[in-house]
Design a protein around this motif. Structure first.
Motif, PDB file in Angstrom:
ATOM      1  N   ALA A 183       0.967  -1.184  -0.151  1.00  0.00           N
ATOM      2  CA  ALA A 183      -0.023  -0.321   0.144  1.00  0.00           C
ATOM      3  C   ALA A 183       0.362   0.916   0.156  1.00  0.00           C
ATOM      4  O   ALA A 183       0.275   2.057  -0.567  1.00  0.00           O
ATOM      5  CB  ALA A 183      -0.606   0.277   1.199  1.00  0.00           C
ATOM      6  N   VAL A 184       1.851   0.744   0.757  1.00  0.00           N
ATOM      7  CA  VAL A 184       2.873   2.347   1.455  1.00  0.00           C
ATOM      8  C   VAL A 184       3.157   2.763  -0.607  1.00  0.00           C
ATOM      9  O   VAL A 184       3.251   3.711  -0.799  1.00  0.00           O
ATOM     10  CB  VAL A 184       3.927   2.694   2.017  1.00  0.00           C
ATOM     11  CG1 VAL A 184       4.664   3.658   1.756  1.00  0.00           C
ATOM     12  CG2 VAL A 184       3.246   2.847   3.179  1.00  0.00           C
ATOM     13  N   GLN A 185       3.857   1.570  -1.210  1.00  0.00           N
ATOM     14  CA  GLN A 185       4.524   1.605  -2.796  1.00  0.00           C
ATOM     15  C   GLN A 185       3.271   1.874  -3.529  1.00  0.00           C
ATOM     16  O   GLN A 185       3.765   2.786  -4.310  1.00  0.00           O
ATOM     17  CB  GLN A 185       5.561   0.107  -2.794  1.00  0.00           C
ATOM     18  CG  GLN A 185       6.158  -0.295  -2.127  1.00  0.00           C
ATOM     19  CD  GLN A 185       7.254  -1.192  -3.133  1.00  0.00           C
ATOM     20  OE1 GLN A 185       7.119  -1.616  -4.112  1.00  0.00           O
ATOM     21  NE2 GLN A 185       7.005  -2.548  -2.223  1.00  0.00           N
ATOM     22  N   VAL A 186       2.534   1.670  -3.762  1.00  0.00           N
ATOM     23  CA  VAL A 186       1.514   2.131  -4.442  1.00  0.00           C
ATOM     24  C   VAL A 186       1.078   3.747  -4.395  1.00  0.00           C
ATOM     25  O   VAL A 186       0.862   4.534  -5.158  1.00  0.00           O
ATOM     26  CB  VAL A 186      -0.182   1.150  -4.098  1.00  0.00           C
ATOM     27  CG1 VAL A 186      -0.991   1.658  -5.651  1.00  0.00           C
ATOM     28  CG2 VAL A 186       0.286  -0.292  -4.994  1.00  0.00           C
ATOM     29  N   LEU A 187       0.754   3.827  -3.062  1.00  0.00           N
ATOM     30  CA  LEU A 187       0.801   5.076  -3.053  1.00  0.00           C
ATOM     31  C   LEU A 187       1.355   6.279  -2.683  1.00  0.00           C
ATOM     32  O   LEU A 187       2.028   7.431  -3.409  1.00  0.00           O
ATOM     33  CB  LEU A 187       0.561   5.681  -0.900  1.00  0.00           C
ATOM     34  CG  LEU A 187      -1.180   5.621  -1.268  1.00  0.00           C
ATOM     35  CD1 LEU A 187      -1.978   6.872  -2.114  1.00  0.00           C
ATOM     36  CD2 LEU A 187      -2.105   4.576  -1.657  1.00  0.00           C
ATOM     37  N   ASP A 188       2.998   6.124  -2.934  1.00  0.00           N
ATOM     38  CA  ASP A 188       4.235   6.542  -3.352  1.00  0.00           C
ATOM     39  C   ASP A 188       4.518   6.855  -4.959  1.00  0.00           C
ATOM     40  O   ASP A 188       4.538   7.467  -5.822  1.00  0.00           O
ATOM     41  CB  ASP A 188       5.215   6.208  -3.075  1.00  0.00           C
ATOM     42  CG  ASP A 188       6.656   6.230  -3.104  1.00  0.00           C
ATOM     43  OD1 ASP A 188       6.615   7.575  -2.981  1.00  0.00           O
ATOM     44  OD2 ASP A 188       7.982   5.588  -3.316  1.00  0.00           O
ATOM     45  N   VAL A 189       4.192   5.402  -6.104  1.00  0.00           N
ATOM     46  CA  VAL A 189       3.968   5.960  -7.271  1.00  0.00           C
ATOM     47  C   VAL A 189       3.040   6.700  -7.807  1.00  0.00           C
ATOM     48  O   VAL A 189       3.015   7.954  -8.289  1.00  0.00           O
ATOM     49  CB  VAL A 189       3.694   4.314  -7.784  1.00  0.00           C
ATOM     50  CG1 VAL A 189       3.855   4.467  -9.355  1.00  0.00           C
ATOM     51  CG2 VAL A 189       5.006   3.997  -7.977  1.00  0.00           C
ATOM     52  N   LEU A 190       2.065   6.939  -6.409  1.00  0.00           N
ATOM     53  CA  LEU A 190       0.737   7.462  -7.080  1.00  0.00           C
ATOM     54  C   LEU A 190       0.893   8.894  -6.544  1.00  0.00           C
ATOM     55  O   LEU A 190       0.534   9.914  -7.861  1.00  0.00           O
ATOM     56  CB  LEU A 190      -0.493   7.001  -6.726  1.00  0.00           C
ATOM     57  CG  LEU A 190      -2.044   7.799  -7.058  1.00  0.00           C
ATOM     58  CD1 LEU A 190      -2.586   6.935  -8.301  1.00  0.00           C
ATOM     59  CD2 LEU A 190      -2.865   7.257  -5.889  1.00  0.00           C
ATOM     60  N   LEU A 191       1.353   9.089  -5.810  1.00  0.00           N
ATOM     61  CA  LEU A 191       1.530  10.342  -5.318  1.00  0.00           C
ATOM     62  C   LEU A 191       2.952  11.185  -5.541  1.00  0.00           C
ATOM     63  O   LEU A 191       2.976  12.505  -6.103  1.00  0.00           O
ATOM     64  CB  LEU A 191       0.833  10.808  -3.678  1.00  0.00           C
ATOM     65  CG  LEU A 191      -0.152   9.667  -3.471  1.00  0.00           C
ATOM     66  CD1 LEU A 191       0.281  10.022  -1.765  1.00  0.00           C
ATOM     67  CD2 LEU A 191      -1.059  11.694  -4.068  1.00  0.00           C
ATOM     68  N   ASN A 192       4.012   9.953  -6.102  1.00  0.00           N
ATOM     69  CA  ASN A 192       5.303  10.838  -6.615  1.00  0.00           C
ATOM     70  C   ASN A 192       5.403  10.402  -7.599  1.00  0.00           C
ATOM     71  O   ASN A 192       6.576  11.600  -8.440  1.00  0.00           O
ATOM     72  CB  ASN A 192       6.061  10.636  -5.051  1.00  0.00           C
ATOM     73  CG  ASN A 192       5.791  10.916  -3.649  1.00  0.00           C
ATOM     74  OD1 ASN A 192       5.818  12.014  -3.959  1.00  0.00           O
ATOM     75  ND2 ASN A 192       5.821   9.715  -2.907  1.00  0.00           N
ATOM     76  N   GLY A 193       4.958   9.383  -8.442  1.00  0.00           N
ATOM     77  CA  GLY A 193       5.290   8.883 -10.081  1.00  0.00           C
ATOM     78  C   GLY A 193       6.572   8.717  -9.281  1.00  0.00           C
ATOM     79  O   GLY A 193       7.142   7.947  -8.620  1.00  0.00           O
ATOM     80  N   ILE A 194       6.902   8.075 -10.778  1.00  0.00           N
ATOM     81  CA  ILE A 194       8.323   6.884 -11.022  1.00  0.00           C
ATOM     82  C   ILE A 194       9.396   7.585 -11.423  1.00  0.00           C
ATOM     83  O   ILE A 194      11.107   6.941 -11.554  1.00  0.00           O
ATOM     84  CB  ILE A 194       7.932   5.902 -11.422  1.00  0.00           C
ATOM     85  CG1 ILE A 194       7.721   6.606 -13.265  1.00  0.00           C
ATOM     86  CG2 ILE A 194       6.564   4.964 -11.079  1.00  0.00           C
ATOM     87  CD1 ILE A 194       7.488   5.454 -14.217  1.00  0.00           C
ATOM     88  N   THR A 195       9.365   8.882 -11.923  1.00  0.00           N
ATOM     89  CA  THR A 195      10.731   9.225 -12.029  1.00  0.00           C
ATOM     90  C   THR A 195      12.000   9.892 -10.852  1.00  0.00           C
ATOM     91  O   THR A 195      11.560   9.939  -9.904  1.00  0.00           O
ATOM     92  CB  THR A 195      10.823  10.485 -13.051  1.00  0.00           C
ATOM     93  OG1 THR A 195       9.915  11.773 -11.976  1.00  0.00           O
ATOM     94  CG2 THR A 195       9.655  10.253 -14.623  1.00  0.00           C
TER      95      THR A 195
END
Length: 201
Positions: A183-195
């Motif tokens: 869940a933390v990783q999903v939110l990290d990608v969703l809120l901060n992107g992958i770049t």
């Protein structure tokens, strides 16, 4: 309480049996007699509680998602931070795949083969899920924690879609996800992107 009222022990036993039997054999290969046998009741007893097999399945899905939404409401009473609220929804959603694997199989496979059940799920539970996430995103935007130029609706659908895909992967491959970490990783990608923010070398 009536002996056939929702919530009594036999009613819940029938719902649990229906989810298990349908997850194991598929909807069309799961006669009411098999559900009754798994629940330890006579075939006719099913019809004291439900009009049909469809009705049993619908009640099982409703009960599952009502519990989900109730847990979200209760947790939000002591959880104010929008990001933490989104992580909790994601964690609870992911957790559903391991705490009730039969329901996860049913939702990721059987329900999707029925336009009627998909429409009912979308109009009731998915709408409610999306609305809760949108409200959290809007609170985050109002507090300056989330960009105001992004659509709360698109964020909500991206979040549901990402987790739904992970649950499908868990069902079809047997992969086990740690709900909290994922869940933390999903939110990290969703809120901060992958770049990374770095320029190409």
């Amino acid at each position: 309480m009536s002996t056939t009222a929702p919530g009594n022990e036999k009613y819940q036993r029938i719902l649990d049996a229906a989810v298990e039997v349908i997850a194991e054999n598929g909807y069309f290969n799961s006669p009411v007699s098999a559900i009754a046998a798994r629940a330890g009741v006579a075939d006719g007893t099913i019809y004291l509680y439900f009009r049909s097999k469809d009705d049993v399945l619908r009640a099982a899905i409703d009960a599952n998602f009502n519990r989900f939404h109730q847990r979200v409401v209760e947790r939000f009473e002591t959880l104010d931070d929008p990001r933490a609220q989104l992580e909790y929804i994601a964690e609870l959603h992911l957790e559903s795949g391991s705490t009730n694997r039969s329901m996860a199989i049913l939702m990721q496979t059987e329900v999707r083969q029925s336009a009627k059940f998909i429409a009912e799920f979308s109009h009731h539970h998915l709408v409610k899920y999306i609305q809760v996430v949108r409200e959290v995103v809007r609170r985050g935007q109002a507090q300056g924690l989330i960009r105001k130029d992004v659509s709360d609706g698109i964020v909500a659908h991206c979040m549901f879609g990402a987790i739904d895909e992970l649950l499908s992967s868990a069902v079809f491959t047997g992969r086990v996800y740690d709900a909290k970490t994922t869940a933390v990783q999903v939110l990290d990608v969703l809120l901060n992107g992958i770049t990374s923010g770095r320029s190409p070398e």
